[in-house]
Design a protein around this motif. Structure first.
Motif, PDB file in Angstrom:
ATOM      1  N   TYR A 135      51.829  50.710  33.749  1.00  0.00           N
ATOM      2  CA  TYR A 135      51.385  49.529  33.027  1.00  0.00           C
ATOM      3  C   TYR A 135      50.747  48.561  34.024  1.00  0.00           C
ATOM      4  N   GLY A 136      49.821  47.745  33.561  1.00  0.00           N
ATOM      5  CA  GLY A 136      49.205  46.757  34.421  1.00  0.00           C
ATOM      6  C   GLY A 136      50.126  45.571  34.642  1.00  0.00           C
ATOM      7  N   GLU A 137      49.865  44.837  35.700  1.00  0.00           N
ATOM      8  CA  GLU A 137      50.615  43.619  35.985  1.00  0.00           C
ATOM      9  C   GLU A 137      49.846  42.410  35.430  1.00  0.00           C
ATOM     10  N   PRO A 138      50.549  41.428  34.891  1.00  0.00           N
ATOM     11  CA  PRO A 138      49.869  40.237  34.376  1.00  0.00           C
ATOM     12  C   PRO A 138      48.931  39.595  35.398  1.00  0.00           C
ATOM     13  N   ALA A 139      49.324  39.578  36.673  1.00  0.00           N
ATOM     14  CA  ALA A 139      48.481  38.959  37.704  1.00  0.00           C
ATOM     15  C   ALA A 139      47.149  39.693  37.849  1.00  0.00           C
ATOM     16  N   GLU A 140      47.145  41.008  37.626  1.00  0.00           N
ATOM     17  CA  GLU A 140      45.894  41.762  37.709  1.00  0.00           C
ATOM     18  C   GLU A 140      44.964  41.343  36.576  1.00  0.00           C
TER      19      GLU A 140
ATOM     20  N   SER B  48      49.457  29.599  26.708  1.00  0.00           N
ATOM     21  CA  SER B  48      49.562  29.929  28.136  1.00  0.00           C
ATOM     22  C   SER B  48      50.927  29.640  28.740  1.00  0.00           C
ATOM     23  N   THR B  49      51.961  29.599  27.902  1.00  0.00           N
ATOM     24  CA  THR B  49      53.299  29.392  28.439  1.00  0.00           C
ATOM     25  C   THR B  49      53.973  30.705  28.830  1.00  0.00           C
ATOM     26  N   SER B  50      53.352  31.835  28.498  1.00  0.00           N
ATOM     27  CA  SER B  50      53.915  33.140  28.851  1.00  0.00           C
ATOM     28  C   SER B  50      52.824  34.191  28.788  1.00  0.00           C
ATOM     29  N   GLY B  51      53.148  35.379  29.224  1.00  0.00           N
ATOM     30  CA  GLY B  51      52.275  36.537  29.070  1.00  0.00           C
ATOM     31  C   GLY B  51      50.914  36.415  29.719  1.00  0.00           C
ATOM     32  N   LEU B  52      49.919  36.965  29.046  1.00  0.00           N
ATOM     33  CA  LEU B  52      48.564  37.015  29.598  1.00  0.00           C
ATOM     34  C   LEU B  52      47.947  35.629  29.705  1.00  0.00           C
ATOM     35  N   GLY B  53      48.266  34.740  28.775  1.00  0.00           N
ATOM     36  CA  GLY B  53      47.761  33.370  28.861  1.00  0.00           C
ATOM     37  C   GLY B  53      48.271  32.672  30.100  1.00  0.00           C
ATOM     38  N   ARG B  54      49.557  32.814  30.378  1.00  0.00           N
ATOM     39  CA  ARG B  54      50.120  32.189  31.571  1.00  0.00           C
ATOM     40  C   ARG B  54      49.519  32.783  32.839  1.00  0.00           C
ATOM     41  N   ALA B  55      49.363  34.101  32.874  1.00  0.00           N
ATOM     42  CA  ALA B  55      48.762  34.742  34.048  1.00  0.00           C
ATOM     43  C   ALA B  55      47.346  34.232  34.288  1.00  0.00           C
ATOM     44  N   THR B  56      46.610  34.006  33.206  1.00  0.00           N
ATOM     45  CA  THR B  56      45.249  33.478  33.331  1.00  0.00           C
ATOM     46  C   THR B  56      45.262  32.044  33.825  1.00  0.00           C
TER      47      THR B  56
END
Length: 257
Positions: free
Chosen positions: A221-226, A15-23
């Motif tokens: 493309y989707g946004e990570p926050a979404e 969760s330091t980047s990408g989808l993990g971080r957004a979650t």
């Protein structure tokens, strides 16, 4: 909508980047106490410092002692784990005719075995308190194969089968188990995949990106926050009757319900 997870302890892998971080960010915004996980302790700590109630843990989950070390750190910081978000980097891009037999074992180890160890470490508490959430960040390849992500598709499809069987066994104990399937979300991983596809085909990255966008009904493309917001909902109280499901967050990319 109140997701009812304020004060819950959530472990979010990779969760330091990408989808993990957004979650992790979405869960923290809902009041959860979040354990940020990554191989580099300094980066995990930096990400955690930007969240309301969070700690960063540096750990290699592929190491035999990695999953237990992560869960021990979570319990030390916040107590037993209520929400577990399974996530991790995918294997190298390759078509199915390009993969080697010796790559199959590591792909399954990274996408199934590690996650099984993590689930085993939290399930007892979740079942005892009759509330828990297990959510895996997967790939739309689980719903429809992606030609040049064969190893990822094999591993994540095996994980989906494991989670489906798990969901049936723990549903009556108030524990939900789901998988969230991203499509083309604007992360570093997707940008790297676009670059690889461009290199393979001798085209410009912008052309590959535009081609991908044309296949997505929402035309972007989707946004990570979404993605993170969808993940947080699946981890919340209002989603208590949703289990054993693969939910797509893909802008309509996969041509089927």
């Amino acid at each position: 909508m109140d997701l009812g997870i304020a004060g819950k302890t959530a472990v979010v892998c990779a969760s330091t980047s990408g989808l993990g971080r957004a979650t992790a960010e979405a869960l923290a915004a809902e009041g959860a106490r979040v354990v940020v996980c990554g191989r580099r302790a300094d980066v995990a700590a930096e990400v955690a410092a930007g969240l309301p109630q969070a700690v960063g843990v540096g750990v290699d989950l592929m190491a035999p002692e990695g999953p237990a070390a992560l869960l021990a750190a979570a319990r030390t910081a916040f107590g037993p784990v209520d929400i577990l978000v399974l996530n991790g980097p995918g294997p190298r891009p390759a078509r199915v005719t390009e993969i080697h037999a010796e790559e199959l074992g590591p792909a399954v180890d990274s996408l199934v075995t590690v996650h099984h160890r993590l689930v085993t470490g939290v399930l007892g508490h979740m079942r005892a308190q009759r509330w828990g959430r297990v959510l895996a960040i997967g790939s739309s390849a689980v719903a429809a194969p992606i030609g040049d992500l064969a190893l990822s598709g094999i591993g994540r499809t095996a994980l989906a089968a494991y989670l489906k069987m798990l969901a049936g066994e723990v549903a009556a104990d108030g524990v939900t188990v789901n998988m969230l399937l991203p499509g083309r979300i604007a992360t570093d991983r997707v940008r790297a995949l676009d670059a690889t596809r461009a290199s393979r085909s001798g085209r410009d990255v912008a052309e590959v990106h535009a081609e991908s966008v044309r296949r997505i009904p929402v035309n972007r493309y989707g946004e990570p926050a979404e993605f993170g917001a969808t993940a947080a909902f699946l981890c919340g109280g209002p989603a208590s009757y949703l289990t054993g499901s693969a939910v797509r967050c893909d802008g309509g990319l996969v041509p089927g319900m």
